[in-house]
Motif scaffolding. Sequence first.
Motif, PDB file in Angstrom:
ATOM      1  N   HIS A  38       3.528  10.953  -9.359  1.00  0.00           N
ATOM      2  CA  HIS A  38       2.993  11.537 -10.509  1.00  0.00           C
ATOM      3  C   HIS A  38       2.569  12.877 -10.280  1.00  0.00           C
ATOM      4  O   HIS A  38       2.850  13.618 -11.278  1.00  0.00           O
ATOM      5  CB  HIS A  38       1.507  10.680 -10.718  1.00  0.00           C
ATOM      6  CG  HIS A  38       1.537   9.442 -10.998  1.00  0.00           C
ATOM      7  ND1 HIS A  38       2.151   9.095 -12.195  1.00  0.00           N
ATOM      8  CD2 HIS A  38       1.093   8.128 -10.504  1.00  0.00           C
ATOM      9  CE1 HIS A  38       2.279   7.633 -12.140  1.00  0.00           C
ATOM     10  NE2 HIS A  38       1.287   7.268 -11.353  1.00  0.00           N
ATOM     11  N   GLU A  39       2.830  13.494  -9.050  1.00  0.00           N
ATOM     12  CA  GLU A  39       2.633  14.837  -8.779  1.00  0.00           C
ATOM     13  C   GLU A  39       3.963  15.610  -8.424  1.00  0.00           C
ATOM     14  O   GLU A  39       3.821  16.882  -8.265  1.00  0.00           O
ATOM     15  CB  GLU A  39       1.629  15.170  -7.755  1.00  0.00           C
ATOM     16  CG  GLU A  39       0.410  14.475  -8.164  1.00  0.00           C
ATOM     17  CD  GLU A  39      -0.400  15.350  -9.383  1.00  0.00           C
ATOM     18  OE1 GLU A  39      -0.201  16.715  -9.678  1.00  0.00           O
ATOM     19  OE2 GLU A  39      -1.058  14.482  -9.980  1.00  0.00           O
ATOM     20  N   THR A  40       5.032  14.868  -8.642  1.00  0.00           N
ATOM     21  CA  THR A  40       6.301  15.291  -8.123  1.00  0.00           C
ATOM     22  C   THR A  40       7.403  15.197  -9.243  1.00  0.00           C
ATOM     23  O   THR A  40       7.838  14.467  -9.578  1.00  0.00           O
ATOM     24  CB  THR A  40       6.725  14.736  -6.745  1.00  0.00           C
ATOM     25  OG1 THR A  40       5.848  14.729  -5.923  1.00  0.00           O
ATOM     26  CG2 THR A  40       8.163  15.174  -6.349  1.00  0.00           C
ATOM     27  N   GLU A  41       7.798  16.611  -9.496  1.00  0.00           N
ATOM     28  CA  GLU A  41       8.802  16.714 -10.856  1.00  0.00           C
ATOM     29  C   GLU A  41       9.989  15.928 -10.224  1.00  0.00           C
ATOM     30  O   GLU A  41      10.686  16.412  -9.105  1.00  0.00           O
ATOM     31  CB  GLU A  41       8.796  18.148 -11.105  1.00  0.00           C
ATOM     32  CG  GLU A  41       9.851  18.431 -12.105  1.00  0.00           C
ATOM     33  CD  GLU A  41      10.186  19.748 -12.643  1.00  0.00           C
ATOM     34  OE1 GLU A  41      11.396  20.127 -12.826  1.00  0.00           O
ATOM     35  OE2 GLU A  41       9.284  20.588 -12.354  1.00  0.00           O
ATOM     36  N   GLY A  42      10.675  15.100 -11.008  1.00  0.00           N
ATOM     37  CA  GLY A  42      12.061  14.708 -10.605  1.00  0.00           C
ATOM     38  C   GLY A  42      11.997  13.533  -9.753  1.00  0.00           C
ATOM     39  O   GLY A  42      12.845  13.225  -9.055  1.00  0.00           O
ATOM     40  N   CYS A  43      10.880  12.833  -9.381  1.00  0.00           N
ATOM     41  CA  CYS A  43      10.652  12.066  -8.373  1.00  0.00           C
ATOM     42  C   CYS A  43      11.649  10.694  -8.801  1.00  0.00           C
ATOM     43  O   CYS A  43      11.170  10.480 -10.023  1.00  0.00           O
ATOM     44  CB  CYS A  43       8.880  11.531  -8.340  1.00  0.00           C
ATOM     45  SG  CYS A  43       8.881  10.427  -7.258  1.00  0.00           S
ATOM     46  N   ALA A  44      12.149  10.095  -7.860  1.00  0.00           N
ATOM     47  CA  ALA A  44      12.864   8.980  -8.102  1.00  0.00           C
ATOM     48  C   ALA A  44      12.388   7.873  -8.839  1.00  0.00           C
ATOM     49  O   ALA A  44      12.661   6.970  -9.352  1.00  0.00           O
ATOM     50  CB  ALA A  44      13.690   8.625  -6.884  1.00  0.00           C
ATOM     51  N   GLY A  45      10.983   8.019  -8.473  1.00  0.00           N
ATOM     52  CA  GLY A  45      10.062   6.774  -8.948  1.00  0.00           C
ATOM     53  C   GLY A  45       9.727   6.766 -10.193  1.00  0.00           C
ATOM     54  O   GLY A  45       8.852   6.084 -11.075  1.00  0.00           O
ATOM     55  N   LEU A  51       0.881  -1.226   0.023  1.00  0.00           N
ATOM     56  CA  LEU A  51      -0.022  -0.052  -0.057  1.00  0.00           C
ATOM     57  C   LEU A  51       0.758   1.084   0.071  1.00  0.00           C
ATOM     58  O   LEU A  51       0.511   2.232  -0.653  1.00  0.00           O
ATOM     59  CB  LEU A  51      -1.095   0.097   1.152  1.00  0.00           C
ATOM     60  CG  LEU A  51      -2.054  -1.140   1.148  1.00  0.00           C
ATOM     61  CD1 LEU A  51      -2.746  -1.037   2.483  1.00  0.00           C
ATOM     62  CD2 LEU A  51      -3.094  -0.855  -0.160  1.00  0.00           C
ATOM     63  N   LEU A  52       1.843   1.113   0.693  1.00  0.00           N
ATOM     64  CA  LEU A  52       2.817   2.510   0.670  1.00  0.00           C
ATOM     65  C   LEU A  52       3.469   2.593  -0.541  1.00  0.00           C
ATOM     66  O   LEU A  52       3.542   3.680  -1.143  1.00  0.00           O
ATOM     67  CB  LEU A  52       3.891   2.379   1.848  1.00  0.00           C
ATOM     68  CG  LEU A  52       3.338   2.427   3.126  1.00  0.00           C
ATOM     69  CD1 LEU A  52       4.490   2.076   4.095  1.00  0.00           C
ATOM     70  CD2 LEU A  52       2.664   3.791   3.399  1.00  0.00           C
ATOM     71  N   ALA A  53       3.664   1.623  -1.427  1.00  0.00           N
ATOM     72  CA  ALA A  53       4.287   1.648  -2.687  1.00  0.00           C
ATOM     73  C   ALA A  53       3.252   2.145  -3.613  1.00  0.00           C
ATOM     74  O   ALA A  53       3.469   3.157  -4.494  1.00  0.00           O
ATOM     75  CB  ALA A  53       4.677   0.368  -3.325  1.00  0.00           C
ATOM     76  N   LYS A  54       1.856   1.952  -3.549  1.00  0.00           N
ATOM     77  CA  LYS A  54       0.998   2.537  -4.295  1.00  0.00           C
ATOM     78  C   LYS A  54       0.955   4.039  -3.839  1.00  0.00           C
ATOM     79  O   LYS A  54       0.737   5.103  -4.880  1.00  0.00           O
ATOM     80  CB  LYS A  54      -0.518   1.748  -4.190  1.00  0.00           C
ATOM     81  CG  LYS A  54      -0.468   0.445  -4.692  1.00  0.00           C
ATOM     82  CD  LYS A  54      -1.853  -0.032  -4.351  1.00  0.00           C
ATOM     83  CE  LYS A  54      -2.674   0.302  -5.519  1.00  0.00           C
ATOM     84  NZ  LYS A  54      -3.936  -0.497  -5.581  1.00  0.00           N
ATOM     85  N   VAL A  55       0.946   4.201  -2.692  1.00  0.00           N
ATOM     86  CA  VAL A  55       0.918   5.800  -1.983  1.00  0.00           C
ATOM     87  C   VAL A  55       2.086   6.610  -2.909  1.00  0.00           C
ATOM     88  O   VAL A  55       1.857   7.626  -3.397  1.00  0.00           O
ATOM     89  CB  VAL A  55       0.576   5.804  -0.565  1.00  0.00           C
ATOM     90  CG1 VAL A  55       0.885   7.544  -0.314  1.00  0.00           C
ATOM     91  CG2 VAL A  55      -0.600   5.416  -0.093  1.00  0.00           C
TER      92      VAL A  55
END
Length: 168
Positions: free
Chosen positions: A159-166, A149-153
């Motif tokens: 998706h809303e964070t520019e440059g997110c490592a994911g 669940l934390l991985a989904k969050v």
Amino acid sequence: MTTGHPTPADPACTDALPAAAFGGPVSHAVSRVARLHRIAAGRALKEVGLYPGQELLMMHLWDRGAVRQTELIRSLDLDPSTVTKMLQRLEQTGHVRRSPDPADRRAVLVEATDRSCALHQAVRTAWCSLENHTLAGLDPAERTELTRLLAKVETNLCHETEGCAGQD
């Protein structure tokens, strides 16, 4: 006009949700858990002589070897001055070494020192202890579900964070 007497709350806000649910109960719970986890991590790290965040920098170096300081800044997603201060402290304790990059003398390479090997085990032990403390009372299935669940969050937030490592 100020009368020296307290003024009543804004009528538009008097029917608001209690602080615990402000913005949503899940967001509030995540915020509380993140804060408490950071405090517990800080206590565990203090015992091994690190400040919070320094362990993540060291983990990066242990995993990747020597890297440019700019890569550390980018991967840790911290202000350059914060990373510089962390490196200064870690250099003073003999855990990292900075040197000019032979491929580009303007760039700085950062690497973990041999002295940091003992720190590596201490950080691993501190994080294992923190993990056990964090997940106490959860059975293996609950731990697996929480991780899922934390991985989904995390994906949602990425998706809303520019440059997110994911966002590979």
